[in-house]
Design a protein around this motif. Sequence first.
Motif, mmCIF file in Angstrom:
data_model
loop_
_atom_site.group_PDB
_atom_site.id
_atom_site.type_symbol
_atom_site.label_atom_id
_atom_site.label_comp_id
_atom_site.label_asym_id
_atom_site.label_seq_id
_atom_site.Cartn_x
_atom_site.Cartn_y
_atom_site.Cartn_z
ATOM 1 N N PRO A 43 84.840 25.544 37.256
ATOM 2 C CA PRO A 43 83.887 24.933 36.321
ATOM 3 C C PRO A 43 84.652 24.308 35.147
ATOM 4 C CG PRO A 43 83.392 27.263 36.768
ATOM 5 C CD PRO A 43 84.785 27.002 37.223
ATOM 6 N N MET A 44 84.143 23.173 34.642
ATOM 7 C CA MET A 44 84.854 22.445 33.596
ATOM 8 C C MET A 44 83.885 21.531 32.858
ATOM 9 S SD MET A 44 86.795 19.722 36.080
ATOM 10 C CE MET A 44 87.226 21.018 37.234
ATOM 11 N N PRO A 45 84.253 21.034 31.690
ATOM 12 C CA PRO A 45 83.434 20.002 31.052
ATOM 13 C C PRO A 45 83.257 18.828 32.006
ATOM 14 C CG PRO A 45 85.043 20.838 29.498
ATOM 15 C CD PRO A 45 85.376 21.444 30.836
ATOM 16 N N PRO A 46 82.071 18.247 32.040
ATOM 17 C CA PRO A 46 81.751 17.284 33.101
ATOM 18 C C PRO A 46 82.630 16.044 33.150
ATOM 19 C CG PRO A 46 80.036 17.351 31.428
ATOM 20 C CD PRO A 46 80.921 18.502 31.161
ATOM 21 N N GLY A 47 83.254 15.678 32.048
ATOM 22 C CA GLY A 47 84.087 14.481 32.058
ATOM 23 C C GLY A 47 85.437 14.655 32.704
ATOM 24 N N LEU A 48 85.746 15.862 33.181
ATOM 25 C CA LEU A 48 87.085 16.139 33.718
ATOM 26 C C LEU A 48 87.142 16.207 35.234
ATOM 27 C CD1 LEU A 48 88.264 18.938 31.232
ATOM 28 C CD2 LEU A 48 88.432 16.463 30.993
ATOM 29 N N ALA A 54 74.293 8.777 26.873
ATOM 30 C CA ALA A 54 73.607 10.008 27.281
ATOM 31 C C ALA A 54 72.894 9.853 28.614
ATOM 32 C CB ALA A 54 72.617 10.434 26.200
ATOM 33 N N SER A 55 72.529 8.633 28.954
ATOM 34 C CA SER A 55 71.810 8.407 30.219
ATOM 35 C C SER A 55 72.747 8.247 31.409
ATOM 36 C CB SER A 55 70.940 7.152 30.094
ATOM 37 O OG SER A 55 71.740 6.003 29.855
ATOM 38 N N ASP A 56 74.049 8.169 31.162
ATOM 39 C CA ASP A 56 75.007 8.049 32.263
ATOM 40 C C ASP A 56 75.038 9.329 33.084
ATOM 41 O OD1 ASP A 56 75.709 5.529 31.400
ATOM 42 O OD2 ASP A 56 77.502 6.190 30.321
ATOM 43 N N LYS A 99 80.158 8.689 33.966
ATOM 44 C CA LYS A 99 81.008 9.007 32.820
ATOM 45 C C LYS A 99 82.458 9.183 33.250
ATOM 46 C CE LYS A 99 77.167 11.096 30.343
ATOM 47 N NZ LYS A 99 76.355 12.310 30.169
ATOM 48 N N ASN A 100 82.669 9.848 34.371
ATOM 49 C CA ASN A 100 84.032 10.001 34.881
ATOM 50 C C ASN A 100 84.651 8.647 35.207
ATOM 51 O OD1 ASN A 100 85.100 12.993 35.715
ATOM 52 N ND2 ASN A 100 82.869 12.944 35.572
ATOM 53 N N LYS A 101 83.847 7.734 35.725
ATOM 54 C CA LYS A 101 84.345 6.410 36.076
ATOM 55 C C LYS A 101 84.753 5.635 34.837
ATOM 56 C CE LYS A 101 83.086 2.357 38.869
ATOM 57 N NZ LYS A 101 82.015 1.736 39.679
ATOM 58 N N LYS A 102 83.935 5.696 33.780
ATOM 59 C CA LYS A 102 84.267 5.001 32.538
ATOM 60 C C LYS A 102 85.575 5.530 31.941
ATOM 61 C CE LYS A 102 79.675 3.555 30.896
ATOM 62 N NZ LYS A 102 78.677 3.701 29.801
ATOM 63 N N ILE A 103 85.732 6.847 31.960
ATOM 64 C CA ILE A 103 86.950 7.436 31.414
ATOM 65 C C ILE A 103 88.169 6.997 32.209
ATOM 66 C CG2 ILE A 103 88.169 9.630 31.073
ATOM 67 C CD1 ILE A 103 85.418 10.869 30.457
ATOM 68 N N SER A 104 88.010 6.856 33.520
ATOM 69 C CA SER A 104 89.145 6.497 34.378
ATOM 70 C C SER A 104 89.713 5.120 34.028
ATOM 71 C CB SER A 104 88.728 6.541 35.849
ATOM 72 O OG SER A 104 87.823 5.489 36.155
ATOM 73 N N TYR A 105 88.877 4.225 33.449
ATOM 74 C CA TYR A 105 89.382 2.908 33.066
ATOM 75 C C TYR A 105 90.523 3.013 32.067
ATOM 76 C CZ TYR A 105 84.871 1.215 34.942
ATOM 77 O OH TYR A 105 83.785 0.948 35.733
ATOM 78 N N TYR A 106 90.519 4.085 31.281
ATOM 79 C CA TYR A 106 91.513 4.240 30.221
ATOM 80 C C TYR A 106 92.594 5.253 30.590
ATOM 81 C CZ TYR A 106 88.206 1.461 27.656
ATOM 82 O OH TYR A 106 87.383 0.413 27.265
#
Length: 905
Positions: free
Chosen positions: A355-360, A777-779, A784-791
């Motif tokens: 289990p982890m924060p959802p963005g990871l 918040a609606s993502d 959200k993981n996909k957006k983070i992966s851009y960076y």
Amino acid sequence: CDALKPKLHKVKGVKLSKWASSALTCSIPKSNIRVNSPANDLLTLAEVAGLTELDVSLLGRNDMAASNATYVVSLNVTRGQQAQQTVRVFNSLCITPILQHAARKKLRYDLGPEADWIDCLSSAGDNLVGCDETIVPTRPAEAWSYDAEREEWIRSFGPGASREYYTALKSSPSTFEMLLDIKGKKLTIKCDPRVAAHRAAFSLIEGRADNRADLSREVSVQYRLSDAARQTDPVLDPFHVSNCESLEATSVRVEEPFELYDRQKKVVTKMAQIEDGNTKFEEIEMFDEPMPGSSGWSLVAKATCTRRTGIRGGVIADAIGAGKTVISIALILRKIEASRAARKLPMQSSATLIPMPPGLLDQWKGEIKRFAPHLKTICVYDLLALKKLSVKEICHADVVLVPIDILEARDESKKASKPEYLQHVLKMAGDRSTTAPKLPNSAGQTEVSEAKGVWIPGTSQDPYAGGKGKQVNRNESAYYTYVYNTAIKQLRKRTFKPTDKGVPLEYFSWHRIIVDEIHESLCTTKGEIKAAAREAAAEDDAAGFFKEKNRRAGRELLGITEKNINNRPLRFRSAMFGLTGTPLLDNCDRVIELANLMGGSYIIGLSSHWRKLERESMRDIFLHNYLEPRQSREVRRNVYSYCQKYLDTACCRNKTGEEMAGISLVTQKHTVCMNDEEKKAYLGSMSGIPVAERSLAIKPEEFDVDAGHDISKFLRQNAKLPCRGKALVDICKNILSQKGCERTKIVVFADGRIGAQVAAREYLCAEPGLGCTWLDASDSVEEKNKKISYYQTADVTDEDRARPRVLLLNFEHAAGLNLQTECNHLILFTPLYVGQGGTTGDAVTDASTELQAIGRVHRPGQPKTQVNVFRIEVCGPGDEECLDGQLIRRNTDEETVSMATNAAD
């Protein structure tokens, strides 16, 4: 007595016109009181003989009439005003002779702080320590029923059950008893250590096993009589977590050409020792019952449980960027074949659940693919993803990644407006009639307030030193937990086919559990609770994907208040570990809670931990205060000592080594001054503060919510000052204008709780050619993981290069993300403050969060030689220090930072 010495009647330099020296005498009436400790009666502490008829009359006046005994009366010295009268008489008549008797060393006990412990009880046959119903009666079970009139679920108990339980408590024996022999004019003080022994043992074993008797057989109790005046004070030093330098390295083969650093191999050794049952930890609980009167004596019972196996979990608190992810992967690889061999359909999975924060999730998936591509990894992003997985796929997986707040997961296929995971659990458990309750918006209890580095114990008037809650919130939390746990019990009674899909994670038994960023779910400060209320009222200003409500979802999933690890929502067979770069072990309560969560280790004090009050009924709150054990200095000293022993035994913290050599961290403070109009708005936002007391130098501590002050308006205004937004734009444009940085990527952190992310986004998006990417918040979790992966990866396509250069994140996203490969510039839009003013702020937690944010780019794997951190500080029109300057100094204070990391030198 100096007053009787004539030569001392005259004082040099002082003249008294009417003083005449006279011969003074002091007459002390002879006392016939004698104290004796009979050698043939081990339960008699002392006998006080030689009392006069008047003495007997005064001592027994409140009890002789109510007693049926003719000659011997048991004195009430514990309950009510009459008991206080009796104790005052006892103090005046008996305490001095008793203390003289002890001073002559005629007492059976050694009262010294280092006195030997005396063996008292251990379980034998049917005599189970901690299970005596006359001393520790069983608390009546509660049920739930729906009140149609109030339209809410309420607790209910059996007819008269609460009164019977309270009556049983009142009639239970005390360790100390005073018997007055009227005819013999003698007072006997009884001391039965077995009473305190049972209570200490009960606290240690209660709720930790399906059958209390099973654990009781592993418990033994010792005791000693203690003098409070001679007890040593508890240690006040900050906790520290040691490194693993002294351990041997364990080599685990990962995908070539990668290899673990030597320090990482030693962490694997520590985790392996715990997992293999080779790490022992002594679990104790103490019960301290004071002797009535002013002697200062108390009987201290110490219950010890020596488990047949070692501890079953620990915490890896290596520094940010030290490679906790790859260490965890190496642990999984160490005995992967044994894990696969142990799988058994339909319930026993070979997987490690993480289990982890959802963005990871995608980041973990990428790291596993990089270091161990042959591991079968499943990502459960949400309920929809779970419904696609069969029982066989989950049982045959090597790793299952899941967002820790999955209880807040929605079925994205239905575009559901509310979480449906719990309803799905109920459905799969065969319960189609119960409507899943909402996860409560507010917690039922806040964390204990403790000054930095100083123990502040609660009192009977304020037993949790300021940690308070509302009963309606406790009821909501309790009912949610009741429905969830009941559904899990029913779920585990069912048998599913290998092809069945959508079976909840709570059904399975996992090989091990590793919780990433464990501190995220544990923190529950007053400020976070207040922030949760604002989040519930203003979803349009959502704090991102890991709000306080999501933290509560994580705590529910982990079963944080359940001491029996077999009854928790997530079960494991081997061990449970927590990963964190900032362990936040700044007080005993957090260490105690962490130990209980990571494999069920018991540290003294867990039975009275404040967290249990999140779900208690009003009856149990009352009874908890009634039964609250006294914490003497000796008990508090042991609480601290065993907290540190646990950290030494089950935790480790290793700093980054040579891989950070040559990477410097440069912090730059970008100072801007507000104009007169901004100053007016700044002062005007100090809601509730009298106009005459408003100033640019006002501090958060000066806001008092009980006086009607509202610091949130002030914080929001400070965040949206135009000069701050302009400074953010200027910093970003300046970075991108530098040679070689035209396509670099910038990370900005803002506090979503106070609308800072919205303000930063508006300023960035209003600037032509700049813009930003943010997590809405609606993502969905996957989006959200996909957006983070851009960076996290280099630009390859024209679409990649066309994206904004700035990634805007809330501080809630500060933990765990790896952004170092593409980013070496980070901006803190506002210094972090979470609280409602007064004493509600937590500098350690805020500093920890800022450190986590900086650690997203300043970590191993950073290809640049310099990481730049920009802090925006807004000052007054005349360069006066304002809120920003105060918070920056607070959050960067050396001692505060040390407490946030708990690193041993």
